[in-house]
Design a protein around this motif. Structure first.
Motif, PDB file in Angstrom:
ATOM      1  N   ARG A  47       0.881  -1.222   0.080  1.00 46.99           N
ATOM      2  CA  ARG A  47      -0.186  -0.243   0.184  1.00 46.99           C
ATOM      3  C   ARG A  47       0.387   1.481   0.012  1.00 46.99           C
ATOM      4  O   ARG A  47       0.312   2.597  -0.440  1.00 46.99           O
ATOM      5  N   LEU A  48       1.789   1.462   0.421  1.00 50.32           N
ATOM      6  CA  LEU A  48       2.817   2.459   1.272  1.00 50.32           C
ATOM      7  C   LEU A  48       3.813   2.563  -0.546  1.00 50.32           C
ATOM      8  O   LEU A  48       4.599   1.565  -1.188  1.00 50.32           O
ATOM      9  N   THR A  49       3.909   4.021  -0.850  1.00 53.65           N
ATOM     10  CA  THR A  49       4.687   4.445  -1.911  1.00 53.65           C
ATOM     11  C   THR A  49       6.829   4.007  -1.978  1.00 53.65           C
ATOM     12  O   THR A  49       6.897   3.621  -2.170  1.00 53.65           O
ATOM     13  N   SER A  50       7.142   3.862  -0.817  1.00 54.09           N
ATOM     14  CA  SER A  50       8.499   3.756  -0.940  1.00 54.09           C
ATOM     15  C   SER A  50       8.380   3.117   0.376  1.00 54.09           C
ATOM     16  O   SER A  50       8.695   3.449   1.712  1.00 54.09           O
ATOM     17  N   CYS A  51       8.276   1.654   0.397  1.00 55.90           N
ATOM     18  CA  CYS A  51       8.328   1.129   2.182  1.00 55.90           C
ATOM     19  C   CYS A  51       9.619  -0.732   2.320  1.00 55.90           C
ATOM     20  O   CYS A  51       9.889  -1.030   0.803  1.00 55.90           O
ATOM     21  N   GLN A  52       9.855  -0.887   2.851  1.00 52.77           N
ATOM     22  CA  GLN A  52      10.903  -1.881   3.084  1.00 52.77           C
ATOM     23  C   GLN A  52      10.483  -2.616   4.846  1.00 52.77           C
ATOM     24  O   GLN A  52       9.150  -2.155   5.275  1.00 52.77           O
ATOM     25  N   ILE A  53      10.493  -4.161   4.465  1.00 54.46           N
ATOM     26  CA  ILE A  53      10.679  -4.626   5.644  1.00 54.46           C
ATOM     27  C   ILE A  53      11.297  -5.345   6.581  1.00 54.46           C
ATOM     28  O   ILE A  53      11.906  -5.719   5.449  1.00 54.46           O
ATOM     29  N   ARG A  54      11.568  -5.810   7.352  1.00 53.27           N
ATOM     30  CA  ARG A  54      12.883  -6.502   8.247  1.00 53.27           C
ATOM     31  C   ARG A  54      11.973  -7.001   9.346  1.00 53.27           C
ATOM     32  O   ARG A  54      11.041  -6.295  10.211  1.00 53.27           O
ATOM     33  N   HIS A  55      12.031  -8.317   9.113  1.00 52.35           N
ATOM     34  CA  HIS A  55      10.604  -9.175   9.383  1.00 52.35           C
ATOM     35  C   HIS A  55      11.893 -10.103  10.712  1.00 52.35           C
ATOM     36  O   HIS A  55      13.898 -10.262  10.628  1.00 52.35           O
ATOM     37  N   PHE A  56      11.276 -10.376  12.096  1.00 54.38           N
ATOM     38  CA  PHE A  56      12.323 -10.755  13.238  1.00 54.38           C
ATOM     39  C   PHE A  56      10.927 -11.611  13.578  1.00 54.38           C
ATOM     40  O   PHE A  56      10.581 -11.814  14.370  1.00 54.38           O
ATOM     41  N   ASN A  57      11.479 -13.344  13.239  1.00 54.92           N
ATOM     42  CA  ASN A  57      10.671 -14.839  13.532  1.00 54.92           C
ATOM     43  C   ASN A  57      10.313 -14.897  14.987  1.00 54.92           C
ATOM     44  O   ASN A  57       9.635 -15.480  14.771  1.00 54.92           O
ATOM     45  N   GLU A  58      11.514 -14.716  15.596  1.00 54.01           N
ATOM     46  CA  GLU A  58      11.770 -14.716  17.044  1.00 54.01           C
ATOM     47  C   GLU A  58      11.149 -14.313  18.288  1.00 54.01           C
ATOM     48  O   GLU A  58      11.200 -13.932  19.220  1.00 54.01           O
ATOM     49  N   SER A  59      10.839 -13.045  17.730  1.00 54.56           N
ATOM     50  CA  SER A  59      10.289 -11.775  18.582  1.00 54.56           C
ATOM     51  C   SER A  59       9.424 -11.823  18.707  1.00 54.56           C
ATOM     52  O   SER A  59       7.731 -12.201  18.217  1.00 54.56           O
ATOM     53  N   GLY A  60       8.777 -10.976  19.844  1.00 49.32           N
ATOM     54  CA  GLY A  60       7.340 -10.778  20.757  1.00 49.32           C
ATOM     55  C   GLY A  60       6.629  -9.401  20.022  1.00 49.32           C
ATOM     56  O   GLY A  60       7.338  -8.854  18.958  1.00 49.32           O
ATOM     57  N   HIS A  61       5.708  -9.063  20.396  1.00 43.94           N
ATOM     58  CA  HIS A  61       4.954  -7.729  20.416  1.00 43.94           C
ATOM     59  C   HIS A  61       5.968  -5.865  20.805  1.00 43.94           C
ATOM     60  O   HIS A  61       6.062  -5.434  20.060  1.00 43.94           O
ATOM     61  N   THR A  62       6.544  -6.500  21.578  1.00 39.48           N
ATOM     62  CA  THR A  62       7.672  -5.526  22.305  1.00 39.48           C
ATOM     63  C   THR A  62       8.835  -5.832  21.555  1.00 39.48           C
ATOM     64  O   THR A  62       9.646  -6.200  22.711  1.00 39.48           O
ATOM     65  N   LEU A  63       9.008  -5.093  20.924  1.00 31.78           N
ATOM     66  CA  LEU A  63      10.433  -5.648  19.555  1.00 31.78           C
ATOM     67  C   LEU A  63      11.367  -5.056  20.551  1.00 31.78           C
ATOM     68  O   LEU A  63      12.622  -5.554  20.958  1.00 31.78           O
ATOM     69  N   PHE A  64      11.031  -3.464  20.891  1.00 31.04           N
ATOM     70  CA  PHE A  64      12.479  -2.713  21.507  1.00 31.04           C
ATOM     71  C   PHE A  64      12.713  -3.294  22.602  1.00 31.04           C
ATOM     72  O   PHE A  64      14.266  -2.842  22.836  1.00 31.04           O
ATOM     73  N   MET A  65      12.715  -4.005  23.117  1.00 34.09           N
ATOM     74  CA  MET A  65      12.860  -4.622  25.142  1.00 34.09           C
ATOM     75  C   MET A  65      13.152  -5.969  24.721  1.00 34.09           C
ATOM     76  O   MET A  65      13.700  -6.404  25.483  1.00 34.09           O
ATOM     77  N   GLU A  66      13.222  -6.307  23.734  1.00 33.08           N
ATOM     78  CA  GLU A  66      14.173  -7.768  23.860  1.00 33.08           C
ATOM     79  C   GLU A  66      15.086  -7.534  23.537  1.00 33.08           C
ATOM     80  O   GLU A  66      16.106  -6.779  22.476  1.00 33.08           O
ATOM     81  N   GLU A  67      16.316  -8.108  24.211  1.00 34.23           N
ATOM     82  CA  GLU A  67      17.948  -8.896  23.858  1.00 34.23           C
ATOM     83  C   GLU A  67      17.936  -9.291  22.638  1.00 34.23           C
ATOM     84  O   GLU A  67      17.838 -10.292  21.756  1.00 34.23           O
TER      85      GLU A  67
END
Length: 658
Positions: free
Chosen positions: A322-342
């Motif tokens: 849907r977005l004009t310029s978009c990238q994706i990075r997947h974190f398959n083993e991570s939960g909702h609060t991504l930034f709190m994970e080691e």
């Protein structure tokens, strides 16, 4: 740096501003009267680093955890009756000159400490502001949009040539999208971590009617923090790679520490706040989704594969379309609060995705910062199998033309240009870059194919994010201007004149050079008085067998369609103005079969010092003659020495016998 504190700054509320018909004024260069009130402190980040730093010692970086988040939240959630406001963590410290502004928009909790584990690292690259929404605040979503919008407009007027980053997590992702849609002419960079644009498809949306009927004792903030807790503890134990007994003990210890802080969690999201924010999630999701078509900003979506609250993985794919310029990075083993994970380093993610810039357009030379030790270790771990399988041997040539088994003959002071040939798939790059960093503390800046930097077709390639390593190690897209900048900064530059044609050679073309007739890099090296080091590498035949080359693949309809899709013009093509084999650079993935482990042998030839060969006082004829003379040396003596079969056989025998 602008700071919006709580009562200390007496910021007018959004409702007051609305009644007066004027936006809230953002005071500049103000220090909060009571910085410890926030736990993390608020202050003015006036310290800057004038020049691009070579890198920071990450041993001085304190990695904060969920426990630190909870402890600091105790101070942040004290009711002061104030409206939403910005604060800047004091631990950000000194930052790089001309650093762009980064606004963090929090999720459901609203505390603004979701990046607490990243404050120190982010503070080196950005002017970091975090949005704090008090627990008792009931500011409508549209007013929050106006509040953030006012901030970016004022900051854009102050620095129109610098981008403004919006990092939105969950609810904050909807807020970032809404602001970007309303301001398409402002240079915004969006980073969306598990955005709540998928709220209507989530379990939370279905549970709203039942939550209001539950008794007060059943606090509804607990489900939100469940993923927060389990995700962090699980990843922490995995990252430490502890034995089973120790891992279980570590998990229980973390759980005990968090459950002891349950009163804080209940204070962050009491029942009435949860119901209010869930309703806000519903409205914000609809608001943001209805305006996706208007978002022109570059966007990086970070999607967790094990998000228990939102279908984030599927939502990332939808936003990509849907977005004009978009990238994706997947974190398959991570939960909702991504930034709190080691194991999740936001700065590394941003830089690896090529998403960091300080001006209107990215400058791969001036915006680059040398990777820190932990980043380098991560990259080595990712490709360690190549180093183990190839067991590389480095041979260099001293000034007296004596060959030694080390990198002793490599000049330490730049500018230095390393010119060599590609092996199949460029497999020699991993041991080459690693050895130079470990043994000589030299970072080779590679001149790379534009494919590695194109964002429009990344979904076509499996595990595209693995190319992020190249950008972290300082690779730049091939161009005369980038080459000029690297030479002017006295860098150690790595150049493969044969490019993709050599890395994707056909059967029977092992070690064959595909170099263009005109070698303009010699002229550029002469202009800066650089040193040129030719090198060669063998050992590819002992590692991989080329089963299907380009000529074989184009005869198979399925693979032919894939090759045409990759080379459909989305990535800039090179050498379109010349003919011959060197111009045939269709990108593809050949069919390979492993062999018994072989060994890579690198030979670095005698260094050619171009100092004095071309000066500004010389006229154009002299310059041309000097360049042609140096080109002749490089194309005869150097290459012949580096690729002499007899010399290779002799050297390999000597090395293996010793």
């Amino acid at each position: 740096m602008a700071i919006l504190g709580p009562a200390a700054l007496a910021t007018p509320s959004l409702s007051q501003c609305s009644r007066r018909g004027s936006p809230p004024r953002i005071p500049r260069r103000i220090r909060a009267a009571d910085p410890l009130r926030f736990g993390v402190g608020v202050g003015v980040g006036l310290n800057v680093v004038e020049e691009a730093p070579k890198g920071w010692d990450d041993s001085k970086i304190e990695r904060l955890s969920v426990k630190d988040y909870l402890e600091r939240s105790k101070e942040m959630i004290r009711s002061d009756g104030g409206p939403p406001r910005w604060f800047s963590p004091l631990e950000c410290g000194a930052r790089w000159d001309s650093s762009p502004l980064l606004l963090y928009l929090p999720g459901l909790d609203g505390v603004g400490l979701g990046l607490v584990s990243h404050h120190q690292r982010l503070g080196k690259f950005f002017d970091l502001w975090c949005l704090h929404i008090p627990v008792a605040d009931r500011t409508p979503f549209k007013d929050l949009v106006l509040f953030v919008e006012t901030t970016i407009k004022l900051e854009y007027l102050q620095s129109p040539n610098r981008p403004i980053y919006l990092i939105g997590e969950s609810l904050g992702g909807c807020l970032a999208i809404a602001v970007a849609a309303r301001n398409p002419n402002i240079d915004l960079m969006l980073i969306l971590a598990n955005p709540a644009t998928s709220f209507n498809k989530s379990r939370l949306n279905q549970a709203i009617p039942f939550l209001g009927a539950l008794p007060m004792q059943w606090n509804h903030g607990l489900p939100y923090f469940l993923g927060f807790m389990t995700g962090h503890c699980k990843v922490a134990s995995m990252e430490k790679e502890l034995p089973l007994e120790e891992a279980v003990g570590d998990l229980l210890k973390n759980l005990a520490a968090i459950f002891n802080s349950l009163p804080v969690l209940l204070d962050i999201l009491p029942k009435e706040s949860v119901l209010w924010k869930l309703q806000m999630l519903k409205s914000s999701s609809s608001y943001a989704n209805s305006r996706l078509h208007a978002v022109k900003a570059e966007t990086l979506v970070l999607a967790s594969g094990k998000d228990q609250l939102l279908p984030s993985k599927e939502e990332a794919e939808r936003l990509y379309d849907r977005l004009t310029s978009c990238q994706i990075r997947h974190f398959n083993e991570s939960g909702h609060t991504l930034f709190m994970e080691e194991g999740v380093d936001l700065v590394t993610i941003i830089r690896g995705a090529g998403f960091y810039r300080r001006r209107r357009s990215v400058d791969y030379v001036s915006d680059f910062i040398r990777p820190i030790p932990s980043e380098f270790e991560m990259m080595l771990k990712l490709y360690r199998w190549i180093d183990v399988a190839a067991s590389p041997v480095m041979l260099s040539t001293l000034e007296n033309e004596r060959i030694v088994r080390s990198l002793e003959g490599i000049p330490c002071n730049g500018p230095v240009l390393f010119v060599g040939h590609h092996m199949l798939l460029g497999l020699e790059l991993v041991p080459l870059l690693g050895k130079f960093l470990l043994e000589k503390n030299i970072l080779l800046r590679g001149i790379a194919h534009p494919l590695l930097f194109e964002k429009t077709w990344e979904r076509t390639m499996h595990e595209y994010s693995r190319f992020d390593v190249c950008k972290l190690l300082g690779a730049v897209p091939v161009s005369a201007s980038n080459f000029y900048k690297l030479m002017s900064t006295k860098s150690h530059v790595l150049l493969y004149p044969g490019g993709a044609r050599e890395a994707l050679h056909r059967k029977g073309e092992e070690y064959k050079l595909f170099w263009p007739i005109q070698q303009e890099f010699v002229r550029m090296a002469a202009r800066f008085g650089a040193k040129i080091v030719p090198f060669g590498v063998v050992g590819e035949d002992d590692l991989l067998d080329l089963a299907l080359d380009y000529d074989d693949l184009v005869k198979i309809p399925f693979f032919k369609a894939q090759i045409e899709s990759i080379n459909d013009g989305r990535a800039r093509r090179l050498r379109t103005d010349i003919n011959g084999e060197v111009a045939k650079q269709d990108l593809h993935m050949p069919g390979l079969l492993p062999k018994f482990p072989g060994r890579f042998y690198f030979l670095f030839g005698r260094t050619f010092d171009m100092a004095g060969s071309c000066s500004h006082q010389q006229n154009s004829t002299q310059t041309r003659n000097t360049s042609e003379f140096c080109q002749q040396i490089l194309s005869t003596r150097s290459v012949e020495s580096a690729f002499s079969t007899k010399q290779w056989i002799h050297l390999i025998c000597v090395v293996d016998l010793n």
